[in-house]
Enzyme design. Sequence first.
Site, PDB file in Angstrom:
ATOM      1  N   GLY A  88       5.112   3.323  -3.688  1.00 22.62           N
ATOM      2  CA  GLY A  88       5.646   2.020  -3.295  1.00 22.62           C
ATOM      3  C   GLY A  88       5.510   1.043  -4.452  1.00 22.62           C
ATOM      4  O   GLY A  88       5.732   1.391  -5.615  1.00 22.62           O
ATOM      5  N   VAL A 128      -3.558   2.813   5.925  1.00 19.56           N
ATOM      6  CA  VAL A 128      -3.432   4.261   6.175  1.00 19.56           C
ATOM      7  C   VAL A 128      -4.412   5.071   5.328  1.00 19.56           C
ATOM      8  O   VAL A 128      -4.497   6.291   5.457  1.00 19.56           O
ATOM      9  CB  VAL A 128      -1.980   4.776   5.951  1.00 19.56           C
ATOM     10  CG1 VAL A 128      -0.974   3.939   6.744  1.00 19.56           C
ATOM     11  CG2 VAL A 128      -1.602   4.813   4.485  1.00 19.56           C
ATOM     12  N   HIS A 173      -7.348  -1.379  -4.760  1.00 26.51           N
ATOM     13  CA  HIS A 173      -7.941  -2.473  -3.982  1.00 26.51           C
ATOM     14  C   HIS A 173      -9.172  -1.874  -3.307  1.00 26.51           C
ATOM     15  O   HIS A 173      -9.114  -0.753  -2.794  1.00 26.51           O
ATOM     16  CB  HIS A 173      -6.920  -2.982  -2.963  1.00 26.51           C
ATOM     17  CG  HIS A 173      -7.382  -4.130  -2.118  1.00 26.51           C
ATOM     18  ND1 HIS A 173      -8.209  -5.136  -2.578  1.00 26.51           N
ATOM     19  CD2 HIS A 173      -7.110  -4.447  -0.826  1.00 26.51           C
ATOM     20  CE1 HIS A 173      -8.422  -6.007  -1.605  1.00 26.51           C
ATOM     21  NE2 HIS A 173      -7.768  -5.612  -0.531  1.00 26.51           N
ATOM     22  N   GLY A 180       3.529  -4.676  -8.293  1.00 24.47           N
ATOM     23  CA  GLY A 180       3.935  -3.482  -9.015  1.00 24.47           C
ATOM     24  C   GLY A 180       5.119  -3.677  -9.950  1.00 24.47           C
ATOM     25  O   GLY A 180       5.095  -3.196 -11.088  1.00 24.47           O
ATOM     26  N   ASP A 223      -9.671 -10.956  -3.925  1.00 23.80           N
ATOM     27  CA  ASP A 223      -8.262 -10.616  -3.724  1.00 23.80           C
ATOM     28  C   ASP A 223      -7.786 -11.102  -2.354  1.00 23.80           C
ATOM     29  O   ASP A 223      -6.729 -11.714  -2.229  1.00 23.80           O
ATOM     30  CB  ASP A 223      -8.079  -9.100  -3.858  1.00 23.80           C
ATOM     31  CG  ASP A 223      -6.626  -8.692  -3.834  1.00 23.80           C
ATOM     32  OD1 ASP A 223      -5.964  -8.847  -4.881  1.00 23.80           O
ATOM     33  OD2 ASP A 223      -6.139  -8.240  -2.782  1.00 23.80           O
TER      34      ASP A 223
HETATM   35  P1  NDP Z   1       3.159   0.149  -0.437  1.00 24.36           P
HETATM   36  O1  NDP Z   1       3.259  -0.411   0.944  1.00 24.36           O
HETATM   37  O2  NDP Z   1       4.225  -0.251  -1.393  1.00 24.36           O
HETATM   38  O3  NDP Z   1       3.057   1.768  -0.331  1.00 24.36           O
HETATM   39  C1  NDP Z   1       4.100   2.496   0.151  1.00 24.36           C
HETATM   40  C2  NDP Z   1       3.932   3.936  -0.276  1.00 24.36           C
HETATM   41  O4  NDP Z   1       2.879   4.561   0.452  1.00 24.36           O
HETATM   42  C3  NDP Z   1       5.185   4.721   0.010  1.00 24.36           C
HETATM   43  O5  NDP Z   1       5.406   5.636  -1.046  1.00 24.36           O
HETATM   44  C4  NDP Z   1       4.844   5.457   1.292  1.00 24.36           C
HETATM   45  O6  NDP Z   1       5.525   6.683   1.395  1.00 24.36           O
HETATM   46  C5  NDP Z   1       3.385   5.766   1.047  1.00 24.36           C
HETATM   47  N1  NDP Z   1       2.693   6.042   2.302  1.00 24.36           N
HETATM   48  C6  NDP Z   1       2.630   5.269   3.409  1.00 24.36           C
HETATM   49  N2  NDP Z   1       1.901   5.860   4.343  1.00 24.36           N
HETATM   50  C7  NDP Z   1       1.492   7.054   3.820  1.00 24.36           C
HETATM   51  C8  NDP Z   1       0.709   8.136   4.299  1.00 24.36           C
HETATM   52  N3  NDP Z   1       0.184   8.100   5.511  1.00 24.36           N
HETATM   53  N4  NDP Z   1       0.510   9.194   3.478  1.00 24.36           N
HETATM   54  C9  NDP Z   1       1.034   9.244   2.241  1.00 24.36           C
HETATM   55  N5  NDP Z   1       1.779   8.241   1.720  1.00 24.36           N
HETATM   56  C10 NDP Z   1       2.001   7.180   2.515  1.00 24.36           C
HETATM   57  O7  NDP Z   1       1.712  -0.145  -1.007  1.00 24.36           O
HETATM   58  P2  NDP Z   1       1.311  -1.173  -2.177  1.00 24.36           P
HETATM   59  O8  NDP Z   1       1.784  -0.626  -3.478  1.00 24.36           O
HETATM   60  O9  NDP Z   1       1.653  -2.557  -1.765  1.00 24.36           O
HETATM   61  O10 NDP Z   1      -0.275  -1.057  -2.098  1.00 24.36           O
HETATM   62  C11 NDP Z   1      -0.952   0.107  -2.565  1.00 24.36           C
HETATM   63  C12 NDP Z   1      -2.374  -0.274  -2.897  1.00 24.36           C
HETATM   64  O11 NDP Z   1      -2.365  -1.174  -3.996  1.00 24.36           O
HETATM   65  C13 NDP Z   1      -3.108  -0.996  -1.768  1.00 24.36           C
HETATM   66  O12 NDP Z   1      -4.445  -0.605  -1.815  1.00 24.36           O
HETATM   67  C14 NDP Z   1      -2.956  -2.471  -2.141  1.00 24.36           C
HETATM   68  O13 NDP Z   1      -3.976  -3.302  -1.622  1.00 24.36           O
HETATM   69  C15 NDP Z   1      -3.064  -2.360  -3.671  1.00 24.36           C
HETATM   70  N6  NDP Z   1      -2.462  -3.446  -4.416  1.00 24.36           N
HETATM   71  C16 NDP Z   1      -1.192  -3.860  -4.119  1.00 24.36           C
HETATM   72  C17 NDP Z   1      -0.583  -4.855  -4.845  1.00 24.36           C
HETATM   73  C18 NDP Z   1       0.850  -5.238  -4.601  1.00 24.36           C
HETATM   74  O14 NDP Z   1       1.352  -6.046  -5.346  1.00 24.36           O
HETATM   75  N7  NDP Z   1       1.541  -4.704  -3.606  1.00 24.36           N
HETATM   76  C19 NDP Z   1      -1.301  -5.540  -5.945  1.00 24.36           C
HETATM   77  C20 NDP Z   1      -2.599  -4.944  -6.265  1.00 24.36           C
HETATM   78  C21 NDP Z   1      -3.145  -3.968  -5.477  1.00 24.36           C
HETATM   79  P3  NDP Z   1       6.731   6.935   2.418  1.00 24.36           P
HETATM   80  O15 NDP Z   1       7.955   6.973   1.571  1.00 24.36           O
HETATM   81  O16 NDP Z   1       6.408   8.259   3.002  1.00 24.36           O
HETATM   82  O17 NDP Z   1       6.718   5.828   3.442  1.00 24.36           O
HETATM   83 MG    MG Z   2      -4.211  -7.932  -2.114  1.00 22.91          MG
END
Ligand code: NDP
Ligand code: MG
Length: 347
Positions: A15, A74, A97, A123, A180
Amino acid sequence: MNTSTNPTIAIIGYGSQGRAHALNLRDSGFDVVVGLRPGGPTEVKALADGFTVKTPAEAAAGADLVAVLTPDMVQKKLYNDVLAANLKPGACLLFAHGLNVHFGMISPRADLDVVLVAPKGPGALVRREYEIGRGVPCIYAMHQDRSGRAEEFAKLYAAGLGGARANLIRTTFKEETETDLFGEQAVLCGGASALVQAGFETLVEAGYQPEIAYYEVLHELKLIVDLFYEGGITRMLEFVSETAQYGDFVSGPRVINAETKARMKDILSEIQDGTFVQRWVAEYDAGLPNYKKFQQADLDHPIEKVGRELRAKMQWLQQNAPQTAATQQDAGQATAKPSTHPIAETA
Ligand code: NDP
Ligand code: MG
């Protein structure tokens, strides 16, 4: 960089963060495999970007370092059901995180190194900055150091993301998690959007045109934030008029005052003592009833309608259009937040 001594990396989740980490690390010379649920909506993207995609179990089993980049809610089930049994002995488990580890929802196996590398930006920005030769600052921490090399792995990973070009700061899981959560709640997402909505409502309720209110309290905010980013409040003060500065000095503290700060302290306390996370887990487990209501209220706010109309006139904005919450829901995501546009994402 000598790739032969680099750990092989599995990125679980593709993601916001997952895609940026996978691409940057590959470009930095690491051997990267992506782990995803077969048939999920982001699998197509990872394949299109040229990655080998495996199940999370297979990807984890083959890697020296496994980065857990799925949504926070998750991760516990993913760790317990899949990762715990499949991680190589002595592997390095990495989070972006610290929430699950800090609040005890994940208790990693004792033989693992457990580290944190958190880019201080969404990201898409992590990727864009890397591509133009810059980087997003990263903070890193070690929760378990079984190999004696945990810090080395965290720094290697952060450097591979491009973070070292900006800055790397050592922290703890506790400090990263609590700051955060506080930042996104009180200032970045919660505070800023509530401030904008209240400013818009004040002008519109006083009879001013919604279009002008939109430009005034939302559109122009970017110009101000860009100045903050480049040179702090000092630079903003240099660029705005004397009248704006005087208004800032006398009115800013009337909007954000000691009471606001007291409420910020309450929010921080509820983060620190686990109240917030407890509520969030309960909300998630109940199927997000309030989350969906709150989200709908934001999406239905009049500023969104006028904003869509006005942004349509700025054609350059369409080129980078973020995925909307609606398109993400169509794609079957549990949480509907934009995930491709740097300014549309959470910290
Ligand atoms: P996303 O919501 O963008 O993640 C989505 C991804 O996770 C997709 O590829 C999805 O795959 C996959 N996914 C969802 N559920 C599952 C599962 N049960 N098993 C395997 N894969 C799964 O996440 P973020 O990038 O926002 O966040 C990721 C981490 O980074 C978190 O810990 C967040 O706190 C941290 N973070 C996020 C920031 C941001 O800007 N967003 C900044 C700094 C840290 P599918 O295609 O199958 O749905
Ligand atoms: Mg955060």
